[in-house]
Design a protein around this motif. Sequence first.
Motif, short mmCIF file in Angstrom:
data_model
loop_
_atom_site.label_atom_id
_atom_site.label_comp_id
_atom_site.label_asym_id
_atom_site.label_seq_id
_atom_site.Cartn_x
_atom_site.Cartn_y
_atom_site.Cartn_z
N ASP A 194 -37.85 7.73 2.45
CA ASP A 194 -37.29 7.11 3.66
C ASP A 194 -35.93 7.71 4.06
OD1 ASP A 194 -35.80 6.14 1.61
OD2 ASP A 194 -36.28 4.02 1.93
N ALA A 195 -35.46 8.74 3.33
CA ALA A 195 -34.17 9.33 3.67
C ALA A 195 -34.30 10.77 4.15
CB ALA A 195 -33.24 9.27 2.45
N VAL A 196 -35.52 11.25 4.28
CA VAL A 196 -35.72 12.67 4.57
C VAL A 196 -35.11 13.08 5.90
CG1 VAL A 196 -37.48 14.41 5.06
CG2 VAL A 196 -37.76 12.92 3.09
N ARG A 197 -35.45 12.35 6.95
CA ARG A 197 -34.96 12.73 8.28
C ARG A 197 -33.43 12.68 8.36
NH1 ARG A 197 -38.88 12.71 12.51
NH2 ARG A 197 -37.19 13.12 13.94
N GLU A 198 -32.90 11.64 7.76
CA GLU A 198 -31.45 11.44 7.77
C GLU A 198 -30.74 12.55 6.98
OE1 GLU A 198 -28.86 7.91 5.69
OE2 GLU A 198 -31.00 7.63 6.02
N PHE A 199 -31.36 12.99 5.87
CA PHE A 199 -30.78 14.06 5.06
C PHE A 199 -30.78 15.38 5.83
CE2 PHE A 199 -32.02 17.64 2.20
CZ PHE A 199 -30.82 17.80 1.53
N LEU A 200 -31.90 15.66 6.48
CA LEU A 200 -32.04 16.96 7.14
C LEU A 200 -31.23 17.05 8.43
CD1 LEU A 200 -35.92 17.46 6.74
CD2 LEU A 200 -34.14 18.71 5.50
N ALA A 201 -31.18 15.96 9.19
CA ALA A 201 -30.67 16.01 10.56
C ALA A 201 -29.35 16.77 10.73
CB ALA A 201 -30.58 14.61 11.14
N PRO A 202 -28.32 16.50 9.91
CA PRO A 202 -27.04 17.17 10.18
C PRO A 202 -26.95 18.61 9.69
CG PRO A 202 -26.82 15.61 8.35
CD PRO A 202 -28.24 15.52 8.82
N LEU A 203 -27.95 19.10 8.96
CA LEU A 203 -27.83 20.43 8.36
C LEU A 203 -27.95 21.54 9.41
CD1 LEU A 203 -30.10 19.99 5.19
CD2 LEU A 203 -27.63 19.62 5.40
#
Length: 415
Positions: A194-203
């Motif tokens: 459940d944290a994948v999108r949030e982890f990737l977004a700012p990279l």
Amino acid sequence: MSGSRLPGTPAGEERVVLHVDMDCFYAACERRRDPTLAGEPVVVGMGYEAGERHGAVATASYEARAHGVESAQPISGALAALPRAATAPPDHEGPVGHYRPVDLPYYREVSEEVRAILHDVADAVREVSIDEAYLDVTDRVGWHSVEIFAGSLRERIEREAGVSASVGVAPNMSTAKVASDHDKPEGLVVVPPDAVREFLAPLPVDELHGVGPVTARELRSLGIETAGDLASTPRDRLVSRFGSRGGTIHDHARGRDERVVEPVGKPKSLSSESAFTEATDDVEVIRERLRRLADEVTARAESRDALYKTIGVKVVEPPFDVNTRARSLSGPVADASLVESVALDLAREFEGERVRKLGVRVSNLSFDAATQAPLDAWEGESPPPTSAEDDADDGPGGTERGGDPEGQTTFVDFS
Ligand code: DCP
Ligand code: MG
């Protein structure tokens, strides 16, 4: 399969994928061999010989990187930033580096030791290079304890193989790779489903798997700076610009990656699994699904020129009650209709039961077509699989954590 969790599918159904990447690997190997290099700037040169200036940097320890030395740089450039310790004048005050030529046979030995540890902790290991591998540990650990699992793997590699690794954990391969790179060296980054999108977004886009410097530059020229920007770009636009790769990087930016961690080389078994939208006891529906799975698994075996000696089924009753049955022949065969009839026969025992998920497996594989046995030779019913690979997974009553989108087939070893 992991990127496409269906509404209502619990997080525990997601694959647990690790990406392990050794830190400054060649330099770490040199340090293992010569402990006086611990904590020192170390530069390993390709095409370099002791005392010379030719060649290019293969890798540099993080201490050497801090002085501007980087992979692919000419050795002469590295020497300008970081003079050779052995020949620096006695009055030299700045930092110095220790230079070593590449010694691939030794690095392969170290890699082999790491590999043995990886195979010990995971059923499916895909080695990508001398210092990098993906592991699927879904059947070994759940999300609640994977951080401890991955941490102890890191420590074990350091203790037993004498080199350090960074580990990324995610529900799919591309995100796990980004995670392992995120906190190097000695990194451990866990990205739960459940944290994948949030982890990737700012990279920045170039941190994504599959985006090289050229693509990154092109993306930036389109105003796409981060993975989040990429994820929200219309897919068509990316595909028309980059072809099918545009679709792939769009998926990776969204944390979607359907690839399965499949070992390179010869597998020990092949299987296909499929879950029902809702558990069913409809005999015809179950038989039809088994036929399809048998068909798929034999097609895969055929495409790999594999013969099999054991045919098995997996029948999962709600909620996670895993039953496996297998039957062995006296010699290896390749016979799709035999797999179908044996699978149907083995599953007959469960008629009337509600079934949540089915699998068909062929195992005891061999890859020599000349060894096919005549078909009359049956050993008859055998107990549940007994080889190390086979019984590592899903003996009766085992816990079933691996999941796949309902109705879809996944190509994974049962183990
Ligand atoms: N390598 C090489 N030439 C390159 C890149 C890498 O010879 N241009 C070799 C040396 C590395 C090994 O491959 O040690 C692994 O490559 P990585 O990209 O994983 O780099 P490192 O392991 O050295 O560093 P990192 O800590 O960034 O993973
Ligand atoms: Mg590395």
